[in-house]
Design a protein around this motif. Sequence first.
Motif, PDB file in Angstrom:
ATOM      1  N   PHE A 117       0.845  -1.180   0.000  1.00  0.00           N
ATOM      2  CA  PHE A 117       0.000   0.000   0.000  1.00  0.00           C
ATOM      3  C   PHE A 117       0.890   1.242   0.000  1.00  0.00           C
ATOM      4  CE2 PHE A 117      -2.893  -3.183   1.881  1.00  0.00           C
ATOM      5  CZ  PHE A 117      -3.996  -3.003   1.052  1.00  0.00           C
ATOM      6  N   HIS A 118       0.275   2.381  -0.214  1.00  0.00           N
ATOM      7  CA  HIS A 118       1.045   3.613  -0.350  1.00  0.00           C
ATOM      8  C   HIS A 118       1.718   4.054   0.946  1.00  0.00           C
ATOM      9  CE1 HIS A 118      -1.847   4.443  -3.916  1.00  0.00           C
ATOM     10  NE2 HIS A 118      -0.815   3.722  -4.289  1.00  0.00           N
ATOM     11  N   ASN A 119       1.351   3.439   2.071  1.00  0.00           N
ATOM     12  CA  ASN A 119       2.037   3.724   3.339  1.00  0.00           C
ATOM     13  C   ASN A 119       3.082   2.667   3.660  1.00  0.00           C
ATOM     14  OD1 ASN A 119       0.374   1.592   3.946  1.00  0.00           O
ATOM     15  ND2 ASN A 119      -0.533   2.504   5.781  1.00  0.00           N
ATOM     16  N   GLY A 120       3.349   1.759   2.727  1.00  0.00           N
ATOM     17  CA  GLY A 120       4.365   0.726   2.928  1.00  0.00           C
ATOM     18  C   GLY A 120       3.847  -0.569   3.504  1.00  0.00           C
ATOM     19  N   GLU A 121       2.593  -0.612   3.950  1.00  0.00           N
ATOM     20  CA  GLU A 121       2.018  -1.844   4.499  1.00  0.00           C
ATOM     21  C   GLU A 121       1.917  -2.897   3.399  1.00  0.00           C
ATOM     22  OE1 GLU A 121      -2.392  -3.289   6.003  1.00  0.00           O
ATOM     23  OE2 GLU A 121      -1.719  -1.268   6.547  1.00  0.00           O
ATOM     24  N   PRO A 122       2.353  -4.126   3.660  1.00  0.00           N
ATOM     25  CA  PRO A 122       2.265  -5.170   2.629  1.00  0.00           C
ATOM     26  C   PRO A 122       0.811  -5.492   2.269  1.00  0.00           C
ATOM     27  CG  PRO A 122       3.763  -5.817   4.393  1.00  0.00           C
ATOM     28  CD  PRO A 122       3.037  -4.599   4.881  1.00  0.00           C
ATOM     29  N   VAL A 123       0.580  -5.779   1.002  1.00  0.00           N
ATOM     30  CA  VAL A 123      -0.724  -6.252   0.543  1.00  0.00           C
ATOM     31  C   VAL A 123      -0.738  -7.767   0.668  1.00  0.00           C
ATOM     32  CG1 VAL A 123      -2.296  -6.439  -1.412  1.00  0.00           C
ATOM     33  CG2 VAL A 123      -0.994  -4.326  -1.059  1.00  0.00           C
ATOM     34  N   THR A 124      -1.656  -8.287   1.473  1.00  0.00           N
ATOM     35  CA  THR A 124      -1.748  -9.726   1.695  1.00  0.00           C
ATOM     36  C   THR A 124      -3.150 -10.215   1.378  1.00  0.00           C
ATOM     37  OG1 THR A 124      -2.475  -9.554   4.000  1.00  0.00           O
ATOM     38  CG2 THR A 124      -0.089  -9.486   3.594  1.00  0.00           C
ATOM     39  N   ALA A 125      -3.306 -11.520   1.428  1.00  0.00           N
ATOM     40  CA  ALA A 125      -4.632 -12.101   1.210  1.00  0.00           C
ATOM     41  C   ALA A 125      -5.630 -11.564   2.229  1.00  0.00           C
ATOM     42  CB  ALA A 125      -4.545 -13.626   1.297  1.00  0.00           C
ATOM     43  N   ARG A 126      -5.158 -11.281   3.425  1.00  0.00           N
ATOM     44  CA  ARG A 126      -6.046 -10.747   4.454  1.00  0.00           C
ATOM     45  C   ARG A 126      -6.508  -9.333   4.107  1.00  0.00           C
ATOM     46  NH1 ARG A 126      -7.171 -13.095   8.871  1.00  0.00           N
ATOM     47  NH2 ARG A 126      -5.370 -14.505   8.694  1.00  0.00           N
ATOM     48  N   SER A 127      -5.694  -8.576   3.376  1.00  0.00           N
ATOM     49  CA  SER A 127      -6.084  -7.229   2.944  1.00  0.00           C
ATOM     50  C   SER A 127      -7.299  -7.295   2.027  1.00  0.00           C
ATOM     51  CB  SER A 127      -4.932  -6.548   2.204  1.00  0.00           C
ATOM     52  OG  SER A 127      -3.726  -6.578   2.926  1.00  0.00           O
ATOM     53  N   PHE A 128      -7.339  -8.306   1.180  1.00  0.00           N
ATOM     54  CA  PHE A 128      -8.496  -8.494   0.304  1.00  0.00           C
ATOM     55  C   PHE A 128      -9.693  -8.995   1.098  1.00  0.00           C
ATOM     56  CE2 PHE A 128      -5.070  -8.471  -2.802  1.00  0.00           C
ATOM     57  CZ  PHE A 128      -5.631  -7.788  -3.862  1.00  0.00           C
ATOM     58  N   ALA A 129      -9.475  -9.979   1.945  1.00  0.00           N
ATOM     59  CA  ALA A 129     -10.582 -10.550   2.716  1.00  0.00           C
ATOM     60  C   ALA A 129     -11.233  -9.488   3.598  1.00  0.00           C
ATOM     61  CB  ALA A 129     -10.084 -11.718   3.565  1.00  0.00           C
ATOM     62  N   ALA A 130     -10.439  -8.641   4.236  1.00  0.00           N
ATOM     63  CA  ALA A 130     -10.991  -7.605   5.109  1.00  0.00           C
ATOM     64  C   ALA A 130     -11.839  -6.619   4.322  1.00  0.00           C
ATOM     65  CB  ALA A 130      -9.860  -6.870   5.825  1.00  0.00           C
ATOM     66  N   ALA A 131     -11.373  -6.240   3.135  1.00  0.00           N
ATOM     67  CA  ALA A 131     -12.124  -5.300   2.294  1.00  0.00           C
ATOM     68  C   ALA A 131     -13.441  -5.910   1.843  1.00  0.00           C
ATOM     69  CB  ALA A 131     -11.282  -4.902   1.090  1.00  0.00           C
ATOM     70  N   TRP A 132     -13.409  -7.160   1.420  1.00  0.00           N
ATOM     71  CA  TRP A 132     -14.624  -7.813   0.915  1.00  0.00           C
ATOM     72  C   TRP A 132     -15.624  -8.034   2.049  1.00  0.00           C
ATOM     73  CZ3 TRP A 132     -12.585 -12.208  -2.824  1.00  0.00           C
ATOM     74  CH2 TRP A 132     -11.702 -11.632  -3.759  1.00  0.00           C
ATOM     75  N   ASN A 133     -15.133  -8.403   3.209  1.00  0.00           N
ATOM     76  CA  ASN A 133     -16.033  -8.582   4.353  1.00  0.00           C
ATOM     77  C   ASN A 133     -16.728  -7.272   4.720  1.00  0.00           C
ATOM     78  OD1 ASN A 133     -15.778 -11.356   4.961  1.00  0.00           O
ATOM     79  ND2 ASN A 133     -13.819 -11.003   5.993  1.00  0.00           N
ATOM     80  N   ALA A 134     -15.975  -6.184   4.688  1.00  0.00           N
ATOM     81  CA  ALA A 134     -16.559  -4.890   5.051  1.00  0.00           C
ATOM     82  C   ALA A 134     -17.664  -4.498   4.084  1.00  0.00           C
ATOM     83  CB  ALA A 134     -15.467  -3.818   5.076  1.00  0.00           C
TER      84      ALA A 134
END
Length: 545
Positions: A117-134
Amino acid sequence: MLTRPHHLTRPQRRAAPALLALLLALVPGCARHTGSDDLPDPPAVPGGSYTVALTEPDHLTPGRTTSSYALQVIQGLFDTPVSLDPADGHAVPLAAESVTSDDQRVWTLRLRPGGVFHNGEPVTARSFAAAWNAAAYGPNGWETNGYFTQIDGYAELNPADGAEPPTSELRGLDVVDDSTLRVTLGAPFSQFPMLLAFPAFAPLPAAAFADPAGYDRHPLGNGPFAMDGDWQHNQRIDLHRAAGYAGLRPPTADGVHFRIFTSKDTAFTELRAGHVDFMTNVPAARAYEAKRTFGRRYTVRPSGTMDYLGLPLWDARYARPELRRALSMAIDRRGITRAIFNEVFAPADSLVAPMIPGHRAGACGDTCAYRPDEAKALFDRAGGFTGTLELYFANSDPTYEQWMTAVANELKQNLGIRDIAFRKMSGADLGPILNGRKATGPYRQNWVVDYPSVQNYLAGLLGRDNRTGWSNAAFDDALTRGNAAATPAESIAQYHRAEDIALAELPLIPLWNWQDQTAWSSRVGNVTVDPYVAGLHLEKVTVRH
């Protein structure tokens, strides 16, 4: 619909779904025009910035919006799992390295390494799962909630009785490891890879949940551009090249400046004056002027965008299909498209745009034909109309009021409805009214195609919790059967059955199909515009500097 097993991987782009390979071969390609009549393209070297005219978005968090104005910005800020090829619309891996399935129901996404991400946080499978759940969690009220209906567990997050969901996570999402997300659908859905190109399926960092309001003003994405300061509401949105981006869309320009206009006529005037470099939707009324002014830097392209007149079926006055058909037959679509849109737009003959594989010319039949005498007879048999007929539309384009005025005049003249009032407001204000089913009359309903499929129109416009309040079990069954059909022909046959059911009951009235008019200044080149969600490919534009 697919030959099994199905695999979508970057090294094998031709291994797209069998349905897509057969259907999307029929889809017209994008427009790619460069330069001007007398100047070569700007050199394809990094540097410079350019300006795009925009209407005020509602949100910049991917899952909270379906507005085309917002999506134009979001597609520069975020990489979704896949993108749609601008030439024919087939799914191509983007943030995902591969999307695979053996049965069209269980899909495995393997992410491309190095995403941040633009703040340096790694993009992981959990990043997608959290977005879709929300987005899928009903109480959040996110605009894209309905895009997640296919995933197992959606019903639990959206109880039919409005009760508090027993869980906040989709049962069908399994984070296998940092780079692998397994997605189980409620039923086979062969078009799932195309769906993953929609911005709602972008990942979100932890900051999106820690301060949702602040994040919406300054979203941190994983795409080629990053926010340059906060979103200045009703003024501007600035992007700059994202440091550390290692994805497949490295940008050529250093920055993109979105200038926000309340009037597309004003935006076009600024384009002519050289204060704006690109305009996605030139007003149809300015077509001749645009062609004279911009020459080769003006294009008209087939579009998947359509306008409809949505109807509030919770209001008993609109409950009878006969009355809804009378309203439709009282509207002179051809006359309006000639007088207001310079015949750039075409009268609708279906719920689906002609560029979509499976479109049937004349599917709407007499219901979409101008038959004022028959309309009046049908209107009277349906019991007529009492009270004020209110027409809702946004103020972002002067043609909206022009065609609403024409429709109002025809309803008065042809049906005898005397009391008609306009409810004109900003798109940002109108969206919540329509989504909350608070409109007290017909409204302008627009659909911008997400992926080239009949299913996208039918499910998107008339699926669960649609704006009209309409539901039909046979329609839902036909869509379900189409999604899981073994062959493209069987799939399309089921989608046609669903469309016929919707056209018979007519919860919304097809009006006309857009053709997209774009124009740009001589400062920019390598312009690629496609008819799908990406629109202008921000990262490809070159700047003369």
